[in-house]
Design a protein around this motif. Structure first.
Motif, mmCIF file in Angstrom:
data_model
loop_
_atom_site.group_PDB
_atom_site.id
_atom_site.type_symbol
_atom_site.label_atom_id
_atom_site.label_comp_id
_atom_site.label_asym_id
_atom_site.label_seq_id
_atom_site.Cartn_x
_atom_site.Cartn_y
_atom_site.Cartn_z
ATOM 1 N N ALA A 436 15.163 -10.742 5.069
ATOM 2 C CA ALA A 436 15.489 -9.041 4.884
ATOM 3 C C ALA A 436 16.409 -9.195 6.652
ATOM 4 O O ALA A 436 16.362 -9.881 7.397
ATOM 5 C CB ALA A 436 14.293 -8.514 5.829
ATOM 6 N N ALA A 437 17.357 -7.635 6.151
ATOM 7 C CA ALA A 437 18.169 -7.387 7.177
ATOM 8 C C ALA A 437 17.211 -7.437 8.048
ATOM 9 O O ALA A 437 17.777 -7.625 9.807
ATOM 10 C CB ALA A 437 19.005 -6.605 6.909
ATOM 11 N N GLU A 438 16.684 -5.843 7.928
ATOM 12 C CA GLU A 438 15.625 -5.917 9.222
ATOM 13 C C GLU A 438 14.379 -5.553 8.019
ATOM 14 O O GLU A 438 14.476 -5.098 7.389
ATOM 15 C CB GLU A 438 15.794 -4.514 9.442
ATOM 16 N N PRO A 439 13.419 -6.538 8.885
ATOM 17 C CA PRO A 439 12.163 -6.034 8.444
ATOM 18 C C PRO A 439 11.676 -5.074 8.417
ATOM 19 O O PRO A 439 11.640 -4.555 9.184
ATOM 20 C CB PRO A 439 11.324 -7.984 8.859
ATOM 21 N N LEU A 440 10.344 -4.499 7.398
ATOM 22 C CA LEU A 440 10.021 -3.185 8.001
ATOM 23 C C LEU A 440 9.086 -3.490 8.671
ATOM 24 O O LEU A 440 8.163 -4.633 9.215
ATOM 25 C CB LEU A 440 9.413 -2.718 6.954
ATOM 26 N N ALA A 441 8.582 -2.200 9.617
ATOM 27 C CA ALA A 441 7.528 -2.009 10.459
ATOM 28 C C ALA A 441 6.847 -2.658 9.646
ATOM 29 O O ALA A 441 5.771 -2.560 8.424
ATOM 30 C CB ALA A 441 7.597 -0.784 11.276
ATOM 31 N N LYS A 442 5.048 -2.910 10.481
ATOM 32 C CA LYS A 442 3.412 -2.723 10.416
ATOM 33 C C LYS A 442 3.724 -1.638 9.223
ATOM 34 O O LYS A 442 3.405 -0.357 10.417
ATOM 35 C CB LYS A 442 2.594 -3.586 11.337
ATOM 36 N N PRO A 443 3.183 -1.891 8.508
ATOM 37 C CA PRO A 443 2.654 -0.960 8.002
ATOM 38 C C PRO A 443 1.718 0.052 8.003
ATOM 39 O O PRO A 443 0.782 -0.529 9.023
ATOM 40 C CB PRO A 443 2.386 -1.548 6.037
ATOM 41 N N VAL A 444 1.632 1.270 7.931
ATOM 42 C CA VAL A 444 0.222 2.184 8.298
ATOM 43 C C VAL A 444 -0.669 1.516 7.736
ATOM 44 O O VAL A 444 -1.661 1.290 6.409
ATOM 45 C CB VAL A 444 0.502 3.823 7.860
ATOM 46 N N ARG A 445 -2.134 1.796 8.669
ATOM 47 C CA ARG A 445 -3.945 0.961 8.445
ATOM 48 C C ARG A 445 -3.886 2.489 7.453
ATOM 49 O O ARG A 445 -3.356 3.012 7.150
ATOM 50 C CB ARG A 445 -3.880 0.590 9.113
ATOM 51 N N GLY A 446 -5.994 2.466 7.461
ATOM 52 C CA GLY A 446 -6.290 2.942 6.915
ATOM 53 C C GLY A 446 -6.333 3.561 5.829
ATOM 54 O O GLY A 446 -6.377 2.924 4.175
ATOM 55 N N GLU A 447 -5.944 5.028 5.544
ATOM 56 C CA GLU A 447 -5.860 5.905 3.785
ATOM 57 C C GLU A 447 -4.939 4.770 3.439
ATOM 58 O O GLU A 447 -5.511 4.783 2.200
ATOM 59 C CB GLU A 447 -5.958 7.260 4.299
ATOM 60 N N LEU A 448 -3.523 4.821 3.822
ATOM 61 C CA LEU A 448 -2.452 4.024 2.529
ATOM 62 C C LEU A 448 -3.190 2.950 2.231
ATOM 63 O O LEU A 448 -2.717 2.020 1.305
ATOM 64 C CB LEU A 448 -1.373 4.093 3.136
ATOM 65 N N GLY A 449 -4.026 2.220 3.224
ATOM 66 C CA GLY A 449 -4.641 0.556 3.083
ATOM 67 C C GLY A 449 -5.501 0.543 1.892
ATOM 68 O O GLY A 449 -5.798 0.126 1.053
ATOM 69 N N ALA A 450 -5.912 1.846 2.107
ATOM 70 C CA ALA A 450 -7.294 2.192 1.324
ATOM 71 C C ALA A 450 -6.841 2.373 -0.748
ATOM 72 O O ALA A 450 -7.156 1.911 -1.143
ATOM 73 C CB ALA A 450 -8.311 2.999 1.603
ATOM 74 N N VAL A 451 -5.807 3.053 -0.626
ATOM 75 C CA VAL A 451 -5.609 4.256 -1.420
ATOM 76 C C VAL A 451 -4.428 2.276 -2.533
ATOM 77 O O VAL A 451 -4.893 2.469 -2.893
ATOM 78 C CB VAL A 451 -4.057 4.675 -1.705
ATOM 79 N N MET A 452 -4.363 1.838 -1.597
ATOM 80 C CA MET A 452 -2.963 0.568 -2.641
ATOM 81 C C MET A 452 -4.357 -0.934 -3.059
ATOM 82 O O MET A 452 -3.280 -1.039 -3.856
ATOM 83 C CB MET A 452 -2.430 -0.388 -1.591
ATOM 84 N N THR A 453 -5.717 -0.539 -1.949
ATOM 85 C CA THR A 453 -6.305 -1.788 -2.630
ATOM 86 C C THR A 453 -7.066 -1.478 -3.551
ATOM 87 O O THR A 453 -7.299 -2.406 -4.250
ATOM 88 C CB THR A 453 -7.296 -2.007 -1.247
ATOM 89 N N VAL A 454 -7.672 0.323 -3.808
ATOM 90 C CA VAL A 454 -8.433 0.249 -4.127
ATOM 91 C C VAL A 454 -7.628 0.329 -6.022
ATOM 92 O O VAL A 454 -8.065 -0.146 -7.726
ATOM 93 C CB VAL A 454 -8.848 1.761 -4.884
ATOM 94 N N THR A 455 -6.134 0.791 -6.088
ATOM 95 C CA THR A 455 -5.504 1.280 -7.270
ATOM 96 C C THR A 455 -4.496 -0.306 -7.462
ATOM 97 O O THR A 455 -4.936 -0.199 -8.872
ATOM 98 C CB THR A 455 -3.984 2.295 -6.848
ATOM 99 N N GLY A 456 -4.373 -1.054 -6.977
ATOM 100 C CA GLY A 456 -4.298 -2.585 -6.956
ATOM 101 C C GLY A 456 -5.119 -3.337 -7.917
ATOM 102 O O GLY A 456 -4.973 -4.197 -9.421
#
Length: 482
Positions: A436-456
């Motif tokens: 990575a030239a510039e790594p991504l910042a810490k991802p947003v938790r909460g709603e986005l994390g829940a949606v990722m997990t369920v669909t994953g």
């Protein structure tokens, strides 16, 4: 509304509830102001959940209302549940973004509800006039949503392009409807089907009408050659709006496409089958090859969606119950994969800015291993790699094509999948093997994390218990072939 009219309107209870709740939330937002955006958004999700319940509780029998213009059947119920889930997920995905990008206006979730009302009407349309009313209610809401980020030139351009091209497609669709009415003598699907019984070929005027109808609907599903708006609108629109465009309206338009061709024109499938075969083949090929050169992940997903529409249209080209079942399975799996992918795209931030470049995913596996694993699963699934859910979506579509003797289309689909796998695997390669030239910042938790997990989890573990979805899709498809 008198007691005697209540049972008559029963098939349309979900749509009536959704329309009334949308207006109530609009009034609530006006009095509470923009500070109520988050509350209105969560109330909108509750409204959508209640609508799903109303759809599920409807009787299994096929019912009509509004003089036969509105139909509630198994096919419609299946598609409506997918649309409502897609809309609810889209609102959840937008919660952090609209706050972060200072887009907090209560009209946003209300527009999604109004668009959803139009989509439910589209799916239940049993008449060309009802079809157009539902389509326009959805489209008018979507035009506003594309340009919702008012201080962004890209969003304004996206909204304007979508509006101009959408108006053109509506004109083509209306012209097709008028031709069909003129040559079939009715706008009602059952009466058109009745006029065409006895086989034989349709009149040239009716075929021209069907061609224009297909052109208007192909625009709505962004099938080639009516796809030109998709990459620009996907890239320019706010990311949660792009996520919404990629799921709920796509499911609704595809369900409408299926009903509008099979219900009234099932008897003359040989007259429109060639049209669907051509746009399906072109969509698959363009989606596979055009995405290779994309550096913006939203444009990549736009071309990916064009390709996936091509795969789904194979089921319609087959024109069989098995083909419709394949489409419904495909749409359910497509919805989960896209919602999960956009949840990850919405988590992509560097310092204080959102990023959309494919190259920005470099080295993600080292900094955010969980997110990289889920995105890799979504990419492999979109490519159709077994045993992930995407493989089963394509499997049932290709099987329907082979059983309908559409061998060339099935082979084209497989070859397009192989080419398409290149750009999906490129994303995986960037995450796991590049620095990575510039790594991504810490991802947003909460709603986005829940949606990722369920669909994953759905995408990865679908093969463990595919039975319920397959059975539901089979029942839904059967209702279109009485």
């Amino acid at each position: 509304m008198t007691a005697s009219t209540m049972p008559v309107l029963a098939p349309a209870y979900p749509e009536i509830w959704l329309a009334l709740a949308s207006m109530a939330l609009l009034i609530f937002g006006v009095f509470r102001g923009d500070g109520s955006t988050r509350l209105v958004a969560w109330l909108a999700i509750v409204v959508l959940a209640i609508t799903v319940l109303l759809v599920v509780l409807q009787p299994d029998a096929t019912e009509t209302t509004f003089g036969g213009m509105f139909i509630a059947d198994g096919f419609g119920r299946f598609a409506k549940i997918l649309i409502l889930l897609g809309s609810a997920f889209s609102i959840v995905l937008s919660l952090g973004y609209i706050r972060y990008e200072r887009m907090e206006r209560f009209e946003y979730p209300v527009l999604i509800l109004l668009a959803s009302t139009g989509m439910l009407m589209m799916v239940s349309a049993n008449d060309l006039i009802a079809l157009y009313l539902g389509l326009e209610l959805q489209s008018l809401s979507l035009y506003v949503m594309a340009a919702f980020k008012r201080d962004s030139g890209r969003a304004t351009e996206a909204g304007l392009k979508y509006f101009v091209l959408g108006a053109l497609s509506s004109g083509m669709l209306l012209y097709g409807c008028s031709m069909i009415y003129g040559f079939a003598g009715s706008t009602s699907f059952p009466l058109i089907a009745q006029a065409l019984t006895g086989g034989g070929s349709a009149s040239i005027g009716l075929v021209v009408g069907i061609v224009f109808l297909c052109a208007g609907l192909a625009f709505k599903v962004s099938a080639v050659p009516f796809h030109m708006w998709t990459p620009d609108v996907y890239e320019g629109s706010p990311t949660p709006v792009t996520a919404f465009f990629a799921v709920a309206p796509k499911v609704a338009a595809m369900a409408l496409f299926v009903r509008a061709l099979l219900s009234p024109f099932g008897e003359i499938a040989h007259d429109w089958q060639q049209i669907v075969i051509v746009i399906s083949a072109l969509s698959m090929l363009l989606g596979a090859f055009a995405a290779i050169a994309q550096s913006n992940i939203k444009r990549l997903m736009a071309y990916s969606s064009i390709g996936h529409v091509g795969y789904a249209l194979i089921g319609l080209a087959a024109g069989t119950e098995e083909g419709v079942r394949g489409i419904l399975i495909y749409l359910a799996i497509y919805l989960a994969m896209n919602v999960g992918t956009f949840a990850i795209i919405l988590s992509m931030r560097q310092k204080d800015r959102m990023v959309e470049g494919v190259q920005d995913l470099a080295g993600l596996a080292k900094t955010h291993p969980g997110m990289a694993l889920l995105l890799a699963a979504f990419m492999f699934s979109l490519a159709g790699v077994p045993p992930l859910a995407g493989f089963f979506g394509k499997f049932y579509i290709f099987m329907a094509a082979i059983n309908a003797q559409l061998y060339v289309l099935a082979v084209l689909g497989v070859l397009s999948s192989v080419v398409g796998a290149y750009y999906y695997l490129r994303v995986v390669k960037l995450m796991y093997f590049d620095e990575a030239a510039e790594p991504l910042a810490k991802p947003v938790r909460g709603e986005l994390g829940a949606v990722m997990t369920v669909t994953g989890l759905f995408t990865i573990l679908f093969f463990v218990m595919p039975g319920p979805l397959l059975a539901a899709a089979q029942t839904a498809a059967k209702s279109l072939f009485p």
